[in-house]
Design an enzyme around this catalytic site. Structure first.
Site, PDB file in Angstrom:
ATOM      1  N   PRO A 205      -9.084   0.014   6.507  1.00 19.19           N
ATOM      2  CA  PRO A 205      -8.172   0.752   6.791  1.00 19.19           C
ATOM      3  C   PRO A 205      -7.197   2.406   7.214  1.00 19.19           C
ATOM      4  O   PRO A 205      -8.603   2.699   7.465  1.00 19.19           O
ATOM      5  CB  PRO A 205      -7.536   0.962   5.046  1.00 19.19           C
ATOM      6  N   GLY A 209     -10.656   7.507   8.973  1.00 17.60           N
ATOM      7  CA  GLY A 209     -11.681   8.131   8.996  1.00 17.60           C
ATOM      8  C   GLY A 209     -12.526   7.367  10.340  1.00 17.60           C
ATOM      9  O   GLY A 209     -13.399   8.195  10.666  1.00 17.60           O
ATOM     10  N   GLU A 426      11.902   4.164 -18.622  1.00 17.91           N
ATOM     11  CA  GLU A 426      10.871   5.741 -18.770  1.00 17.91           C
ATOM     12  C   GLU A 426       9.407   5.356 -19.698  1.00 17.91           C
ATOM     13  O   GLU A 426       8.615   5.026 -19.942  1.00 17.91           O
ATOM     14  CB  GLU A 426      10.909   6.193 -17.871  1.00 17.91           C
ATOM     15  N   HIS A 429       7.863   1.874 -20.889  1.00 13.85           N
ATOM     16  CA  HIS A 429       6.394   1.755 -19.944  1.00 13.85           C
ATOM     17  C   HIS A 429       5.673   2.632 -20.320  1.00 13.85           C
ATOM     18  O   HIS A 429       4.757   1.704 -20.862  1.00 13.85           O
ATOM     19  CB  HIS A 429       6.387   1.989 -18.560  1.00 13.85           C
ATOM     20  N   ASP A 502       9.599  -3.138 -11.076  1.00 19.73           N
ATOM     21  CA  ASP A 502       8.511  -3.643 -12.029  1.00 19.73           C
ATOM     22  C   ASP A 502       8.524  -5.055 -11.853  1.00 19.73           C
ATOM     23  O   ASP A 502       7.458  -5.497 -11.934  1.00 19.73           O
ATOM     24  CB  ASP A 502       9.182  -3.411 -13.421  1.00 19.73           C
TER      25      ASP A 502
END
Length: 623
Positions: A205, A209, A426, A429, A502
């Site tokens: 990805p 590095g 929130e 959740h 969500d």
């Protein structure tokens, strides 16, 4: 090398100075000549003859040069005029008793050739070099060097990177250590008959590095390092890319042993299959690259490294052994790797002794090396902003939030009604996550808006690194995602747009369960989608008919409805706790995980105590 370069530059500039001096000399010569001569009209010339002011006349093909008599108070310049068709000229000169003859030949043929041909050529060459040299610098490449190699060449030890600067990629480093050892000690390998791998393809990805690893190989080996991007071979002129490939490999063989690094090789290495545009520029460049990789001798110490995050689009001929013999996977680091990467980037930063990099590594699952380097830098910037001399744990944790959700948006002021809706959302959740068994612990709940669009968020941190997820865990993840909407429905009996993200994530997870992970009874273990561009966005591609896709939608909806109902039931059963924690969040705006868990546990204990009391009361009554 340095002395040769210096001498060549000195010689080149010496030629330019000599040309400049020659030009100045000839210009001065013409200027001095003009000071001693004067142009007059032919009528004036005849008048001077009649007035007996001419001492001598020199006749050439195109002009008449008159030398006047030297008289005091008058100019003694040599006079000249154009020669006209005057048949009485000689008669006039004889009558005035003036000497006449041809112009004396002063210029030699060599000098005349040099002045008329060589000198103008040198002058135009010099001006062209100066003019095109300036254009080259502005354009970044030579105007007349379309087919020349544009790779940036690093001499020995100039990359400044070794394997000590690369962390979290131990397997990738092990795959490349042999190449470095071969370049250092080729005899050890040639004695047994082993050959140096011609090339290694670094796959992973973005930000993991790959380029850093290539530079580290060159730094460890102490050899010349050619670095070029794949897009540098793509030109608007057909054949220029192939010419640059030839020039690159020619220079590499001259500098052997060396390493050639081609970044983003997919720019020129795309598969030729299905290409109906004919023999275009990119295909010619790829063909030349394939031929060059077959043609050079790896025993000379030329190693080709390439990097890409799209290996699935590369041409099969490029990937076969004999060209790229090794595929080195540079994947996202695990927990230990993330901690090591943080330590590497923290070397040049003043960090407090109490700072816990392991906690930051745990809180950044899926982060790559570039993300972690950015976190350290953001933490250092925050420390400076708060007038601290070193980075503390608070700076590091805030930096993680900045990378994930953006900075706090202080100018976004929510109304009391919206703020209350965000708080219940929130907490919905967080409460669902806390009351289910297979979910990650809640670390933080906040209703402070962020610049990336979130009006609030609930942060969960995994207690351990996971590589496999069960069906039960995925179902509970979907329940947590839908817990925010469920809380809004229970408290306000309405719906808002706050659950958009969500819903998107929940739908994607549920669809993956059906189409890729075989977690649906309807399709059993049938693969209905496959991942494309695994190392980029990982977008799924359907491998089924339209009728089957419609059934996938039905199964996905079934999972979402089941999770939604489960979330609503959990919150209804704990309605008092939902309200209590939401009111506390409205008061403080941010709740840390410890305080939240304490409130949940204290509520469970009080429930247990009430049940015991009810049991005792019932027992005494029956007695």
């Amino acid at each position: 090398m340095f002395n040769n370069k210096f001498d060549s530059n000195k010689f080149k500039y010496g030629i330019y100075y000599a040309i400049a001096v020659a030009v100045i000399v000839f210009i001065l010569n013409d200027y001095v000549t003009n000071l001693k001569s004067e142009h007059i009209k032919y009528s004036d010339f005849v008048s001077y003859i009649n007035q007996n002011k001419i001492q001598e006349v020199q006749i050439s093909k195109d002009r008449l040069v008159a030398i006047p008599k030297s008289n005091e108070g008058e100019s003694n310049k040599v006079l000249y005029t154009e020669r006209v068709d005057d048949p009485d000229l000689i008669k006039k000169l004889d009558t005035a008793k003036i000497k006449y003859g041809g112009v004396p030949q002063e210029d030699s043929p060599i000098r005349s050739f040099f002045i008329n041909w060589v000198l103008p050529l040198i002058i135009f060459t010099f001006l062209g070099r100066v003019l095109f040299g300036r254009i080259d610098k502005k354009m970044g490449s030579g105007v007349m060097s379309f087919g020349k190699n544009t790779a940036k060449i690093y001499a020995e030890n100039e990359t400044g990177v070794t394997f000590a600067d690369v962390a979290g990629q131990e397997e990738a480093k092990e795959s490349l250590v042999e190449i470095v050892d071969f370049l250092h000690n080729p005899k050890r390998y040639t004695d047994i008959g082993a050959k140096l791998p011609k090339g290694a393809l670094l796959v992973g990805p973005p930000g993991t590095g790959k380029t850093l690893l290539a530079k580290a190989v060159a730094g460890e080996a102490g050899v010349a390092f050619f670095s070029i991007s794949g897009s540098a071979f793509v030109e608007m002129f057909v054949g220029m890319g192939a010419s640059r490939v030839r020039d690159l490999f020619k220079q590499a063989q001259e500098k052997a042993p060396c390493i050639v690094f081609i970044d983003e090789i997919d720019a020129i290495g795309k598969s030729r299959e299905g290409n109906i545009s004919g023999n275009d520029e990119r295909e010619q460049t790829l063909n030349q690259l394939l031929a060059e990789m077959d043609g050079f001798d790896s025993s000379k110490g030329v190693v080709i490294l390439a990097a890409t995050n799209r290996p699935e689009v590369l041409d099969k001929a490029l990937l076969r052994p004999g060209r790229f013999d090794r595929r080195v996977i540079v994947d996202r680091p695990d927990l230990k790797g993330r901690e090591e990467i943080l330590k590497v980037h923290a070397k040049g930063v003043k960090i407090s002794q109490e700072a816990d990099l392991n906690a930051i590594a745990k809180g950044t699952p899926g982060a790559v090396g570039a993300d972690l380097a950015n976190i350290i830098n953001e933490a250092a910037l925050r420390a400076v902003k708060n007038s601290r001399k070193e980075v503390v744990q608070e700076d590091l944790e805030d930096a993680v939030e900045v990378i994930i959700a953006g900075k706090e948006k202080k100018d976004r002021i929510l109304s009391d009604k919206e703020k209350r809706a965000v708080a219940f959302h929130e907490v919905g959740h967080a409460l669902v996550a806390a009351l289910l068994e297979n979910t990650d612990p809640v670390h933080k709940i906040t209703i402070v808006p962020r610049t990336m669009g979130a009006l609030g968020y609930t942060m969960q941190l995994p207690s351990e690194e996971k590589y496999l997820i069960t069906k039960e865990e995925m179902m509970e993840q979907i329940c947590v995602m839908l817990g925010g909407r469920a809380a809004e429905e229970i408290e306000f009996n309405t719906m808002s747009t706050g659950a958009a993200n969500d819903i998107e994530r929940a739908t994607q997870t549920a669809r993956s369960m059906v189409s890729m992970y075989g977690m649906s009874e309807r399709f059993d273990m049938m693969g209905l989608e496959s991942i494309q561009n695994r190392y980029l966005d990982g977008r799924p591609v359907q491998n089924c008919s339209a009728e089957t896709a419609a059934i996938i939608d039905e199964e996905t909806l079934k999972i979402i409805k089941e999770a939604h109902e489960k979330s609503k039931k959990i919150l209804k059963d704990n309605r008092y706790l939902l309200t209590k924690i939401s009111e506390r969040l409205l008061e403080k705006e941010t709740l840390m995980g410890d305080e939240f868990i304490h409130m949940v546990k204290s509520n469970d204990e009080s429930k247990g105590q009430n049940k015991e009391d009810e049991s005792l009361d019932t027992g005494s009554h029956n007695g």
